[in-house]
Design a protein around this motif. Structure first.
Motif, PDB file in Angstrom:
ATOM      1  N   PHE A 186      -0.147  11.615   1.375  1.00 23.29           N
ATOM      2  CA  PHE A 186      -0.229  10.237   1.884  1.00 23.29           C
ATOM      3  C   PHE A 186       0.827  10.039   2.960  1.00 23.29           C
ATOM      4  O   PHE A 186       1.969  10.482   2.826  1.00 23.29           O
ATOM      5  CB  PHE A 186      -0.022   9.220   0.758  1.00 23.29           C
ATOM      6  CG  PHE A 186      -0.071   7.789   1.236  1.00 23.29           C
ATOM      7  CD1 PHE A 186      -1.284   7.160   1.440  1.00 23.29           C
ATOM      8  CD2 PHE A 186       1.099   7.091   1.492  1.00 23.29           C
ATOM      9  CE1 PHE A 186      -1.334   5.855   1.894  1.00 23.29           C
ATOM     10  CE2 PHE A 186       1.064   5.783   1.943  1.00 23.29           C
ATOM     11  CZ  PHE A 186      -0.161   5.162   2.150  1.00 23.29           C
ATOM     12  N   ARG A 202       2.858   7.145   5.199  1.00 25.42           N
ATOM     13  CA  ARG A 202       3.195   5.732   5.205  1.00 25.42           C
ATOM     14  C   ARG A 202       2.795   5.081   6.526  1.00 25.42           C
ATOM     15  O   ARG A 202       2.721   5.730   7.559  1.00 25.42           O
ATOM     16  CB  ARG A 202       4.682   5.524   4.944  1.00 25.42           C
ATOM     17  CG  ARG A 202       5.599   5.954   6.058  1.00 25.42           C
ATOM     18  CD  ARG A 202       7.049   5.652   5.782  1.00 25.42           C
ATOM     19  NE  ARG A 202       7.311   4.236   5.648  1.00 25.42           N
ATOM     20  CZ  ARG A 202       7.502   3.409   6.683  1.00 25.42           C
ATOM     21  NH1 ARG A 202       7.447   3.879   7.910  1.00 25.42           N
ATOM     22  NH2 ARG A 202       7.745   2.144   6.470  1.00 25.42           N
ATOM     23  N   ALA A 214       2.273   1.627  -3.490  1.00 26.36           N
ATOM     24  CA  ALA A 214       1.236   2.038  -4.439  1.00 26.36           C
ATOM     25  C   ALA A 214       0.905   3.528  -4.310  1.00 26.36           C
ATOM     26  O   ALA A 214       0.475   4.159  -5.278  1.00 26.36           O
ATOM     27  CB  ALA A 214      -0.027   1.214  -4.227  1.00 26.36           C
ATOM     28  N   ASN A 215       1.133   4.096  -3.140  1.00 23.24           N
ATOM     29  CA  ASN A 215       0.802   5.504  -2.904  1.00 23.24           C
ATOM     30  C   ASN A 215       2.027   6.406  -2.835  1.00 23.24           C
ATOM     31  O   ASN A 215       1.974   7.477  -2.240  1.00 23.24           O
ATOM     32  CB  ASN A 215      -0.003   5.624  -1.606  1.00 23.24           C
ATOM     33  CG  ASN A 215      -1.392   5.082  -1.759  1.00 23.24           C
ATOM     34  OD1 ASN A 215      -2.205   5.638  -2.490  1.00 23.24           O
ATOM     35  ND2 ASN A 215      -1.664   3.963  -1.111  1.00 23.24           N
ATOM     36  N   ASN A 253       0.834  -1.199   0.000  1.00 18.71           N
ATOM     37  CA  ASN A 253       0.000   0.000   0.000  1.00 18.71           C
ATOM     38  C   ASN A 253       0.873   1.255   0.000  1.00 18.71           C
ATOM     39  O   ASN A 253       0.573   2.222  -0.712  1.00 18.71           O
ATOM     40  CB  ASN A 253      -0.936  -0.003   1.208  1.00 18.71           C
ATOM     41  CG  ASN A 253      -1.899   1.152   1.192  1.00 18.71           C
ATOM     42  OD1 ASN A 253      -2.540   1.429   0.189  1.00 18.71           O
ATOM     43  ND2 ASN A 253      -2.003   1.833   2.319  1.00 18.71           N
ATOM     44  N   ASN A 254       1.951   1.236   0.773  1.00 19.49           N
ATOM     45  CA  ASN A 254       2.870   2.380   0.781  1.00 19.49           C
ATOM     46  C   ASN A 254       3.481   2.605  -0.598  1.00 19.49           C
ATOM     47  O   ASN A 254       3.562   3.736  -1.079  1.00 19.49           O
ATOM     48  CB  ASN A 254       3.982   2.168   1.809  1.00 19.49           C
ATOM     49  CG  ASN A 254       3.488   2.233   3.230  1.00 19.49           C
ATOM     50  OD1 ASN A 254       2.403   2.728   3.519  1.00 19.49           O
ATOM     51  ND2 ASN A 254       4.288   1.705   4.141  1.00 19.49           N
ATOM     52  N   ASP A 277       3.302   8.314  -4.999  1.00 17.57           N
ATOM     53  CA  ASP A 277       3.091   9.604  -5.659  1.00 17.57           C
ATOM     54  C   ASP A 277       1.787  10.278  -5.256  1.00 17.57           C
ATOM     55  O   ASP A 277       1.390  11.266  -5.862  1.00 17.57           O
ATOM     56  CB  ASP A 277       3.124   9.422  -7.177  1.00 17.57           C
ATOM     57  CG  ASP A 277       4.515   9.073  -7.675  1.00 17.57           C
ATOM     58  OD1 ASP A 277       5.491   9.576  -7.075  1.00 17.57           O
ATOM     59  OD2 ASP A 277       4.628   8.299  -8.634  1.00 17.57           O
ATOM     60  N   THR A 278       1.113   9.783  -4.244  1.00 18.93           N
ATOM     61  CA  THR A 278      -0.139  10.369  -3.789  1.00 18.93           C
ATOM     62  C   THR A 278       0.156  11.526  -2.840  1.00 18.93           C
ATOM     63  O   THR A 278       0.804  11.324  -1.807  1.00 18.93           O
ATOM     64  CB  THR A 278      -1.006   9.318  -3.052  1.00 18.93           C
ATOM     65  OG1 THR A 278      -1.205   8.207  -3.914  1.00 18.93           O
ATOM     66  CG2 THR A 278      -2.335   9.899  -2.624  1.00 18.93           C
ATOM     67  N   ASN A 324       3.961  13.985   1.355  1.00 18.33           N
ATOM     68  CA  ASN A 324       4.051  12.528   1.291  1.00 18.33           C
ATOM     69  C   ASN A 324       5.350  12.115   1.979  1.00 18.33           C
ATOM     70  O   ASN A 324       6.370  12.775   1.842  1.00 18.33           O
ATOM     71  CB  ASN A 324       4.048  12.076  -0.174  1.00 18.33           C
ATOM     72  CG  ASN A 324       4.000  10.573  -0.331  1.00 18.33           C
ATOM     73  OD1 ASN A 324       4.728   9.854   0.316  1.00 18.33           O
ATOM     74  ND2 ASN A 324       3.136  10.122  -1.211  1.00 18.33           N
TER      75      ASN A 324
END
Length: 136
Positions: free
Chosen positions: A38, A40, A31-32, A28-29, A34-35, A96
């Protein structure tokens, strides 16, 4: 006689479950990465396990009302893995805090740990099978 429900096997099973959860959290970290905004997360298990095994920790044991009863315990209950979100650090201007290099190294380390836990459980079960059947 505690075969598959003893404290050692319970700890291995808890570590395996924590490793599975850690795999999902790290994925999940990644995958995100570039969000924007977000934060971690990480899995805390080994520290909790160490605390539960330290001296002075309350331990579970069964109540024997008859001397013929099989003693249960005492051993510390295996803690559940917890997911903790890191709200304090920042890696980029978009707030992020995922470092892809760190996450990839944690992913590799987790894979090695998972393989070790699976091999150890397989070995323990194989030894029990040999003990029961009397052959390999």
């Amino acid at each position: 006689m505690n075969l598959l429900n003893g404290p050692e096997f319970s700890r291995l099973q808890g570590a395996l479950n924590a490793s599975e959860l850690r795999q999902r959290v790290i994925n999940n970290n990644i995958a995100n990465v570039d969000t924007p905004k977000f934060k971690r997360s990480e899995v805390v298990f080994e520290e909790l396990l160490e605390q539960s095994m330290s001296p002075g920790t309350p331990q579970l044991s069964g109540n024997r009302t008859d001397p013929r009863h099989i003693p249960i315990g005492p051993y510390a209950a295996v803690p559940q893995a917890q997911v903790v979100t890191d709200q304090t650090s920042v890696m980029r201007n978009d707030v992020n805090n995922v470092d892809i290099d760190r996450e990839m190294s944690l992913l590799g380390k987790n894979q090695l740990n998972y393989n070790f836990y699976v091999q150890q459980i397989s070995h323990d079960v194989k030894m029990m099978r040999i003990g029961i059947q009397g052959r390999s």
